[in-house]
Design a protein around this motif. Structure first.
Motif, PDB file in Angstrom:
ATOM      1  N   LEU A 186      10.288   4.121  33.426  1.00 30.95           N
ATOM      2  CA  LEU A 186       9.409   4.135  32.255  1.00 30.95           C
ATOM      3  C   LEU A 186       8.798   5.515  32.056  1.00 30.95           C
ATOM      4  O   LEU A 186       8.615   5.975  30.922  1.00 30.95           O
ATOM      5  CB  LEU A 186       8.322   3.064  32.430  1.00 30.95           C
ATOM      6  N   GLY A 187       8.489   6.202  33.160  1.00 31.82           N
ATOM      7  CA  GLY A 187       7.905   7.540  33.073  1.00 31.82           C
ATOM      8  C   GLY A 187       8.792   8.495  32.289  1.00 31.82           C
ATOM      9  O   GLY A 187       8.301   9.347  31.539  1.00 31.82           O
ATOM     10  N   ARG A 188      10.100   8.334  32.439  1.00 33.75           N
ATOM     11  CA  ARG A 188      11.018   9.210  31.718  1.00 33.75           C
ATOM     12  C   ARG A 188      10.940   8.954  30.201  1.00 33.75           C
ATOM     13  O   ARG A 188      10.915   9.877  29.398  1.00 33.75           O
ATOM     14  CB  ARG A 188      12.443   8.971  32.223  1.00 33.75           C
ATOM     15  N   LEU A 189      10.883   7.676  29.842  1.00 31.27           N
ATOM     16  CA  LEU A 189      10.783   7.339  28.413  1.00 31.27           C
ATOM     17  C   LEU A 189       9.471   7.885  27.840  1.00 31.27           C
ATOM     18  O   LEU A 189       9.433   8.431  26.741  1.00 31.27           O
ATOM     19  CB  LEU A 189      10.850   5.825  28.215  1.00 31.27           C
ATOM     20  N   LEU A 190       8.398   7.740  28.611  1.00 24.84           N
ATOM     21  CA  LEU A 190       7.091   8.222  28.134  1.00 24.84           C
ATOM     22  C   LEU A 190       7.082   9.744  28.042  1.00 24.84           C
ATOM     23  O   LEU A 190       6.497  10.311  27.118  1.00 24.84           O
ATOM     24  CB  LEU A 190       5.976   7.726  29.064  1.00 24.84           C
ATOM     25  N   ASP A 191       7.757  10.393  28.970  1.00 29.90           N
ATOM     26  CA  ASP A 191       7.830  11.863  28.923  1.00 29.90           C
ATOM     27  C   ASP A 191       8.615  12.327  27.698  1.00 29.90           C
ATOM     28  O   ASP A 191       8.273  13.340  27.080  1.00 29.90           O
ATOM     29  CB  ASP A 191       8.488  12.411  30.199  1.00 29.90           C
ATOM     30  N   GLU A 192       9.661  11.599  27.352  1.00 32.70           N
ATOM     31  CA  GLU A 192      10.433  11.992  26.166  1.00 32.70           C
ATOM     32  C   GLU A 192       9.582  11.883  24.908  1.00 32.70           C
ATOM     33  O   GLU A 192       9.694  12.689  23.991  1.00 32.70           O
ATOM     34  CB  GLU A 192      11.691  11.128  26.041  1.00 32.70           C
ATOM     35  N   ALA A 193       8.734  10.869  24.866  1.00 36.62           N
ATOM     36  CA  ALA A 193       7.873  10.688  23.693  1.00 36.62           C
ATOM     37  C   ALA A 193       6.635  11.599  23.764  1.00 36.62           C
ATOM     38  O   ALA A 193       5.984  11.838  22.762  1.00 36.62           O
ATOM     39  CB  ALA A 193       7.449   9.228  23.584  1.00 36.62           C
ATOM     40  N   LYS A 194       6.311  12.084  24.927  1.00 38.51           N
ATOM     41  CA  LYS A 194       5.139  12.936  25.209  1.00 38.51           C
ATOM     42  C   LYS A 194       3.818  12.219  24.907  1.00 38.51           C
ATOM     43  O   LYS A 194       3.321  12.206  23.782  1.00 38.51           O
ATOM     44  CB  LYS A 194       5.208  14.265  24.451  1.00 38.51           C
ATOM     45  N   VAL A 195       3.278  11.674  25.963  1.00 35.44           N
ATOM     46  CA  VAL A 195       2.020  10.927  25.881  1.00 35.44           C
ATOM     47  C   VAL A 195       0.869  11.893  25.564  1.00 35.44           C
ATOM     48  O   VAL A 195       0.761  12.955  26.156  1.00 35.44           O
ATOM     49  CB  VAL A 195       1.796  10.213  27.236  1.00 35.44           C
TER      50      VAL A 195
END
Ligand code: MTE
Ligand code: MO
Length: 265
Positions: free
Chosen positions: A151-160
């Motif tokens: 999940l961290g990778r997906l969130l990093d792609e979206a940039k939290v």
């Protein structure tokens, strides 16, 4: 530290006992317990927050949940809660009959760039497999192998964004209907759990595509939390700064019905 197993009941017992002896040492009367605004009473009422703070302090942010060997998978993952949203959700029925070609996982909310992924895109990303034990509050457990994208990778792609604090998972299935308004299943985690190395958006179960009964096409895994913290049938991950504006305000479907929000094991 990796072997530290926290027994929640014991921890709560200990903290209740130590606050009780503190009180006995300091006062001879318990009138304050009837005073709504008394800080001690407020403290005692906040067992959820206490568990949360104590578990965070003792377990640490990145300690891994135990992983098992293939030989320890003794049966298929039992299906629980919603097991077939095709029965009442037309959109979900269409997705299943189209083999999930039309499925998109959306990442929305407090991110720099909102994202949308097809199942094929998710399957082509670097993935992780883990054999872990799922514990349902109803008193059963299953060891299973879960495969998915961190999940961290997906969130990093979206940039939290810096103001973000939680991730809110929105699911296809609903509870109720009939006389009461249907309540969609939803769940939330803090960002510590969202970026934990074992937090995955899982599309695989025991070497196969995730079946409908276990949350196809995508469900989340938080291996340090109870079964109800593992949302199935997820279509949207919304990054938020607070969780009280959803459902009945407690952070998840089962939390709205009395369960603890943190739900740690
Ligand atoms: N969308 C959705 N997610 C859900 C539920 C549900 O009813 N709907 N039930 C929860 C509960 S209580 C448990 S124990 C697990 C069950 O997952 P399983 O069917 O793969 O065993 O999913 C959790 N996530
Ligand atoms: Mo559960």
């Amino acid at each position: 530290m990796a072997n530290l197993i926290l027994n929640r009941r014991r921890l709560l017992g200990l903290s209740a006992a130590s606050s009780a002896s503190l009180l006995l040492a300091g006062c001879n009367q318990f009138d304050f317990l009837t005073d709504r605004n008394d800080p001690v009473r407020n403290f005692l009422e906040r067992a959820n927050d206490l568990t949360y703070a104590a578990q965070r302090a003792l377990v640490g942010d990145q300690v891994l949940a135990r992983e098992y060997a293939e030989t320890e998978i003794r049966q298929g993952q039992r299906a629980n809660g919603s097991t077939d949203p095709r029965q009442n959700i037309a959109e979900y029925r269409d997705l299943v009959s189209g083999n999930f070609d039309a499925y998109r996982l959306r990442i929305t909310g407090l991110v720099e760039t909102e994202k949308s992924y097809s199942l094929t895109e998710l399957r082509n990303m670097p993935s992780r497999s883990q054999i872990t034990r799922h514990d349902c509050v109803e008193g059963w457990s299953c060891i299973a192998k879960w495969t998915g994208v961190p999940l961290g990778r997906l969130l990093d792609e979206a940039k939290v964004k810096p103001t973000a604090k939680f991730v809110m998972f929105h699911c296809y299935d609903v509870y109720g209907g009939g006389l009461s308004a249907p309540e969609p299943y939803y769940e939330s985690w803090d960002l510590i759990d969202a970026f934990h190395p074992q937090a995955i958006a899982a599309f695989g179960l025991n070497g196969q595509s995730l079946p409908v009964e276990n949350g196809a096409p995508l469900r989340l895994r938080n291996e340090r939390a109870l079964g109800y913290k593992q949302p199935k049938y997820v279509h949207t991950i919304e990054v938020v700064d607070r969780i009280d504006g959803f459902g009945r305000g407690m952070g998840g479907y089962w939390e709205d019905h009395g369960y603890d929000w943190y739900g740690g094991i």
